[in-house]
Design an enzyme around this catalytic site. Structure first.
Site, PDB file in Angstrom:
ATOM      1  N   ASP A 148       1.009  -1.276  -0.152  1.00  0.00           N
ATOM      2  CA  ASP A 148       0.286  -0.197  -0.197  1.00  0.00           C
ATOM      3  C   ASP A 148       1.068   1.135  -0.296  1.00  0.00           C
ATOM      4  OD1 ASP A 148      -1.890  -1.479   0.146  1.00  0.00           O
ATOM      5  OD2 ASP A 148      -2.433  -1.021   2.316  1.00  0.00           O
ATOM      6  N   ASP A 199     -13.570  -5.297  -2.441  1.00  0.00           N
ATOM      7  CA  ASP A 199     -13.434  -5.035  -0.533  1.00  0.00           C
ATOM      8  C   ASP A 199     -15.211  -5.490  -1.282  1.00  0.00           C
ATOM      9  OD1 ASP A 199     -10.839  -4.297  -1.661  1.00  0.00           O
ATOM     10  OD2 ASP A 199     -11.318  -1.471  -1.836  1.00  0.00           O
TER      11      ASP A 199
END
Lengths: 270, 199
Positions: A11, A134
């Site tokens: 990330d 997600d």
């Protein structure tokens, strides 16, 4: 036979020149983990099968930083590189491919504009287009959703966008099927309930999606130790497992995890 | 200098980075004329058969002649398939340098084959020096090559059936997988290839 893939996920916060890798818990609380190119080289030496770079800032002015990160990484790291976060058009995807990436991952943009999956698959091939989902368990049952039994009761899996900040009311299983039809090559499936918790992958979610599509599912969210990875490969059809925290903070090396998996009968590249 | 043919389709950056990483001099070539001082030619590639052949069309005569004269050649993925006569994927013709055809992977396996798979070595060649049975390479393809003459087969890979993953014949080498994305083993194959320049 194709090997199961172990995929570290970086990330990336791109507010600094070389970027920095961070990790959140359940999509919040950020912790520093390292510099993207340095971590990539380490993971490459440790036999990672692929590396995913997610631009968590995903703003347009930071796009050049990601391009530079990938350019630098691709000079020394010779495995597939996947880039996601803020790719909204074929042009965005092209920029990323031209910096040395092999695949892009789409999340919000694909939900807002499903045709983008088709465009990228037609221009660069299905293998170049990963759709990231997600998903979060939703225990308030409603009509038209695929309902699954879990130890905590019946639920369905809802897609969220904007890094978990907004819920769509869309069923993750139905969306995965649609993404496959449109030409996605992989589904990167993240459990929002598990992300960063170290409690293991959401096996019900992974099963629900991987049983309903033919393209590979990469399980993500919740990996806390090698046993969790073994579990997701033994108990679901996942082709890949994604992890971040356990690798970033040196709790386990990718090589150790792969050796452990091999010893337990999982077909991995060593 | 190693000429990498850029016909507007494949990811040429990866192969270029990989070759430069192992210390070779490369040139991305967009016109047949620029092949004149090449020591070796690489056709990389992803894409569809007809688009690839269309992109390669301006180079066909020059490349075919140079291969006949003995220039070292490496075809990667679509660059391998382009050497054959025909493909089920398209209606156009390939170079036909290696007699045979390109057919679709069987229905009972993941198509495209996408990921790391093992190879089994079928003959001793310079190209595969330092490579062992069961070493993994990165594959991305929906079609595979079936050469008429089985003697060209250097390695095979199991994906539902045994597919041909590497061929060699004289100065010609070709691989179905992507050595530029296959870690250290992939780099080794590229090293073996450029090592042949000095032979």
């Amino acid at each position: 036979m194709l090997a199961k893939r172990i995929i570290p996920c970086l990330d990336c916060d791109l507010a600094v020149p070389e970027g920095r890798v961070v990790k959140g818990v359940e999509f919040k609380q950020i912790r520093y983990a390292g510099i993207p190119w340095k971590l990539s080289e380490k993971y490459y030496k440790d036999k990672a099968d692929e590396i995913i770079f997610l631009d968590i800032t995903a703003s347009h002015d930071r796009r050049d930083t990601m391009t530079n990160v990938i350019k630098k990484v691709s000079k020394n790291v010779f495995i597939p590189l996947t880039v996601g976060g803020g790719i909204h058009s074929l042009k965005d995807a092209k920029t990323v491919f031209h910096s040395g990436a092999d695949k892009v991952t789409l999340n919000t943009a694909a939900i807002k504009n499903p045709q983008l999956i088709k465009e990228i698959a037609e221009n660069y091939g299905s293998q170049a287009c990963v759709v990231a989902i997600d998903a979060k368990r939703n225990y308030s049952l409603s009509r038209g959703k695929e309902i699954y039994e879990t130890p905590k009761g019946e639920c369905w899996f809802e897609c969220s966008i904007y890094g978990g900040r907004e819920f769509t009311g869309m069923d993750a299983v139905a969306w995965a099927k649609e993404a496959q039809e449109l030409g996605a090559g992989d589904i990167m499936l993240t459990s929002m309930d598990r992300d960063g918790t170290y409690n293991g992958f959401d096996l019900e979610l992974t099963n629900a999606v991987s049983e309903n599509i033919q393209i590979p599912v990469i399980a993500s969210g919740g990996c806390g130790n090698p046993k969790h990875i073994l579990e997701v490969f033994k108990e679901t059809k996942a082709q890949g497992a994604l992890a971040a925290s356990i690798f970033h903070y040196n709790e386990y090396s990718i090589l150790d995890v792969k050796k452990y998996l091999k010893k337990n009968g999982i077909h991995v590249r060593l | 200098m190693i000429a990498i043919i850029d016909y507007g389709m494949g990811n040429i950056y990866s192969i270029r980075n990989a070759l430069e990483n192992i210390g070779s001099k490369t040139k991305v070539v967009t016109k047949p004329h620029d092949l004149k001082d090449a020591d070796a030619i690489i056709i990389p590639g992803v894409g569809s058969f007809d688009n690839t052949m269309k992109g390669l069309q301006p180079f066909e005569e020059k490349i075919t002649n140079l291969i006949e004269e003995g220039i070292l050649f490496l075809g990667i993925c679509m660059g391998m398939q382009a050497l054959f006569n025909k493909s089920e994927e398209g209606i156009g013709s390939g170079f036909g340098i290696i007699p045979g055809k390109v057919i679709r992977l069987p229905d009972n396996v993941l198509v495209p084959q996408m990921g790391w798979n093992e190879i089994r070595i079928r003959k001793e060649t310079m190209l595969l020096e330092g490579i062992e049975n069961k070493d993994f390479f990165y594959f991305v393809h929906s079609y595979h090559c079936v050469p008429e003459n089985r003697d060209v087969i250097a390695a095979t890979t199991e994906h539902g059936i045994d597919i041909v993953s590497a061929i060699t014949r004289d100065n010609i080498s070709a691989v179905q997988f992507h050595p530029e994305k296959s870690g250290e083993k992939g780099l080794r194959i590229l090293k073996n290839f450029i090592g042949c320049i000095k032979c």
